[in-house]
Motif scaffolding. Structure first.
Motif, PDB file in Angstrom:
ATOM      1  N   SER A 100       0.860  -1.179   0.000  1.00 37.49           N
ATOM      2  CA  SER A 100       0.000   0.000   0.000  1.00 37.49           C
ATOM      3  C   SER A 100       0.892   1.223   0.000  1.00 37.49           C
ATOM      4  O   SER A 100       2.084   1.126   0.327  1.00 37.49           O
ATOM      5  N   GLY A 101       0.337   2.353  -0.367  1.00 38.33           N
ATOM      6  CA  GLY A 101       1.188   3.534  -0.429  1.00 38.33           C
ATOM      7  C   GLY A 101       0.411   4.820  -0.425  1.00 38.33           C
ATOM      8  O   GLY A 101      -0.810   4.846  -0.604  1.00 38.33           O
ATOM      9  N   ARG A 102       1.136   5.859  -0.178  1.00 32.47           N
ATOM     10  CA  ARG A 102       0.568   7.202  -0.208  1.00 32.47           C
ATOM     11  C   ARG A 102       1.635   8.148  -0.735  1.00 32.47           C
ATOM     12  O   ARG A 102       2.800   8.047  -0.342  1.00 32.47           O
ATOM     13  N   ARG A 138       2.801  12.283  -1.959  1.00 35.63           N
ATOM     14  CA  ARG A 138       2.544  13.722  -1.882  1.00 35.63           C
ATOM     15  C   ARG A 138       3.386  14.387  -2.954  1.00 35.63           C
ATOM     16  O   ARG A 138       4.489  13.923  -3.252  1.00 35.63           O
ATOM     17  N   HIS A 174       7.217  12.869  -2.347  1.00 37.24           N
ATOM     18  CA  HIS A 174       7.335  12.010  -1.165  1.00 37.24           C
ATOM     19  C   HIS A 174       6.449  10.783  -1.363  1.00 37.24           C
ATOM     20  O   HIS A 174       5.354  10.892  -1.893  1.00 37.24           O
ATOM     21  N   SER A 207       5.205   7.252   1.023  1.00 35.38           N
ATOM     22  CA  SER A 207       5.342   6.310   2.137  1.00 35.38           C
ATOM     23  C   SER A 207       4.624   5.045   1.712  1.00 35.38           C
ATOM     24  O   SER A 207       3.537   5.109   1.121  1.00 35.38           O
ATOM     25  N   PHE A 208       5.251   3.919   1.940  1.00 38.13           N
ATOM     26  CA  PHE A 208       4.639   2.680   1.462  1.00 38.13           C
ATOM     27  C   PHE A 208       4.927   1.527   2.408  1.00 38.13           C
ATOM     28  O   PHE A 208       5.908   1.540   3.144  1.00 38.13           O
ATOM     29  N   ARG A 209       3.999   0.596   2.383  1.00 35.53           N
ATOM     30  CA  ARG A 209       4.118  -0.593   3.233  1.00 35.53           C
ATOM     31  C   ARG A 209       4.160  -1.812   2.341  1.00 35.53           C
ATOM     32  O   ARG A 209       3.395  -1.914   1.381  1.00 35.53           O
ATOM     33  N   ASN A 242       8.063  -0.926   6.306  1.00 38.31           N
ATOM     34  CA  ASN A 242       7.467   0.411   6.297  1.00 38.31           C
ATOM     35  C   ASN A 242       8.523   1.382   5.797  1.00 38.31           C
ATOM     36  O   ASN A 242       9.527   1.603   6.485  1.00 38.31           O
ATOM     37  N   PHE A 243       8.303   1.961   4.646  1.00 38.07           N
ATOM     38  CA  PHE A 243       9.354   2.773   4.051  1.00 38.07           C
ATOM     39  C   PHE A 243       8.845   4.137   3.596  1.00 38.07           C
ATOM     40  O   PHE A 243       7.668   4.293   3.277  1.00 38.07           O
ATOM     41  N   THR A 244       9.771   5.086   3.555  1.00 37.61           N
ATOM     42  CA  THR A 244       9.493   6.366   2.933  1.00 37.61           C
ATOM     43  C   THR A 244      10.637   6.693   1.985  1.00 37.61           C
ATOM     44  O   THR A 244      11.762   6.198   2.134  1.00 37.61           O
ATOM     45  N   ASP A 272      -2.497   1.868  -5.370  1.00 38.60           N
ATOM     46  CA  ASP A 272      -3.136   2.041  -4.058  1.00 38.60           C
ATOM     47  C   ASP A 272      -3.151   3.511  -3.652  1.00 38.60           C
ATOM     48  O   ASP A 272      -4.122   3.985  -3.052  1.00 38.60           O
TER      49      ASP A 272
END
Lengths: 343, 343
Positions: free
Chosen positions: A221-223, A225, A236, A238-240, A249-251, A341
């Protein structure tokens, strides 16, 4: 200190090989000129002989600085200097990997291709397919897998150094606008790059976790910006990454204070790695277990030389390549799913 | 070193106060007896006077060890010792917070309630409502918000110490079966606890990020893993908290090597905090910016004393309480959403 860390830098893959692999460097940008070519100069099994670039200025730089014969992309596609190299290193923008790999495959040359393998999963599939069809070796240029400290860390984890690996954490922040690089660069072009921070730097902790664990994620999953000069791509992310028995858990970022942290949390210990992903830099690793803790400073790095010698050794001996095309393809699919995602 | 770190431990909230708050400790388990009561012994503004427990053994321990008058839960509900305390500290299993807060509110006593505020958002809403209706102060016992090093860190971040805060990362691993604690404990009971690692320890980095950023998340996601003695609750959780301009990537576990890392990644610097969440322990903080880096070791901790003095000072002076009921309620709603996403 665990025995896995006592011989950092010893090449567990080096069975010896005769001769050298003559390499064409396709794409002579800053990383190829400033990091890769000097590293190849230190290699045992590789010699850079040809430079391919669309820029007359860059052709001149690699001719003068590294003694390469040069040609442009048309010359490369026409095979003008094909007799002068045995293998091809593709270091162009991501979406140009496929045509240059196709050329190499047609010429029967072994390929080491930068990560991510291509800008889309479908094109990355083609990169793998054309090499398979032509019967040429393909390596994805995951330099960390050749880094002596990462290899020692994998041996440590495989030996149960922290018990069961439960969690990975990490951040890779690479300020792309830093220094002389302005906003007119391919990394900020969604079409050429296929994505932003995730594709360019997030792929490091992603691949590192898959490599160290020796397992494949079952969900991601991810988000993202974005904004400003990064309008087309993720500034940016962030993803799991969920493995069957562990999570990562990474950024990753294209802006911010430069950083590369990586940590492994296990049932019986923790490993923290600092300066984990910066090219050719000695790293700091801290191991903490029930038996106490210790720190290893300045080990690893020099992984570009290792990477190219590893590739050439595999080509010369016909042995399997660790970070192969399938490895690179897997990450492109995973990053595609992370972006989906995040949408 | 930034000026925010030059006076760590100076109480920026302490305007002086007359008298002390007499406290009833409701729930005399290991944390209350082993950590809280000794810390209260060092407080300026609080005196523990009453212990409430359903266990005759624990009543005897707090009577003998700390000189408390004691009663059981029926006696507390009946107000048997109500004249002997001015405020109530609720440290029972999560799902029992509400009835004990209700009793305190009926008695007109100020309340400091352990985190998470309750086992479900609906019950946490009621905790807030009964205190509001009765006009009694309510503090959620987020000890980190009273920790001198965390307060200094917030001042540093608020002053732009790392530029814009872009990312938080953290892990809190608390092996609940360690030591004398067996599997028959309320933390592993989904009904009593409302959840597992997320509710019990994940709430620390979650609340820390909200506190340090002074902003509220707009989205969350999560993934849990479970098994063995943790069948009813999450043994491991990884979750992402998306603020408008920052993200937090966190993990928490009920098993594994004890660990509490927390990091803040900004546009112009990075702060890494080690031993971030262990009770009363001096912590290690590393600040890295373009100007260089420095390390602060052994600062902070002692936050239980600070927390109870902060609470009592607010009660005595009638001043606002930082981690109030709304703060605690927000986290319970967020954790509920994280669990919903993990489903």
């Amino acid at each position: 200190m665990h025995e896995a860390f006592t011989d950092i830098g010893e090449r567990d893959w080096d069975t010896g090989a005769d001769g050298t692999v003559r390499l064409a460097v396709v794409g002579c940008g800053g990383f190829a000129r400033g990091v890769v070519l000097p590293s190849i100069g230190d290699c045992d099994y590789v010699e850079a002989t040809v430079g391919v670039s669309g820029s007359a200025e860059n052709r001149e730089k690699v001719a003068d600085g590294h003694g390469l014969e040069t040609t442009d992309y048309d010359g490369y596609a026409a095979g003008d200097l094909a007799d002068a190299y045995d293998a091809v290193y593709v270091a162009t923008p991501n979406r140009l990997h496929l045509p240059h790999v196709e050329t190499a495959a047609e010429q029967g040359k072994a390929v080491v291709c930068e990560k991510p393998l291509e800008a889309t999963p479908e094109r990355a599939e083609e990169v793998v397919a054309v090499c398979e069809d032509a019967g040429v070796p393909l390596m994805t240029a995951y330099r960390m897998q050749a880094d002596p400290l990462f290899r020692a860390l994998k041996a440590f984890l495989d030996a149960g150094g922290v018990g069961a690996v439960e969690k990975f954490a990490g951040d890779f922040t690479f300020p792309v606008l830093m220094g002389s690089r302005g906003p007119d660069q391919w990394r900020l072009d969604a079409h050429l790059a296929g994505g932003g921070a995730l594709m360019d730097v997030g792929v490091y902790p992603l691949n590192a976790a898959r490599y160290l664990l020796g397992a494949e994620p079952e969900a991601v999953s991810g988000r993202t910006r974005t904004g400003g000069p990064y309008a087309d791509v993720d500034e940016h992310v962030s993803f799991r990454v969920a493995f069957p028995d562990a999570t990562g858990n990474f950024t990753a970022s294209f802006s911010g204070h430069p950083n590369a942290d990586f940590a492994v949390y296990g049932s019986e210990g923790v490993v923290r790695l600092f300066d984990a992903f910066q090219p050719n830099r000695g790293r700091r690793l801290v191991v903490e277990t029930g038996d106490g803790s210790y720190e290893i400073t300045g080990a690893g790095g020099g992984e570009l030389r290792e990477e190219f010698d590893y590739f050439a050794h595999a080509v010369l001996t016909g042995s399997d390549i660790g970070p192969d095309g399938a490895d690179g393809l897997a990450d492109v699919w995973l990053m595609d799913a992370i972006y989906a995602d995040a949408e």
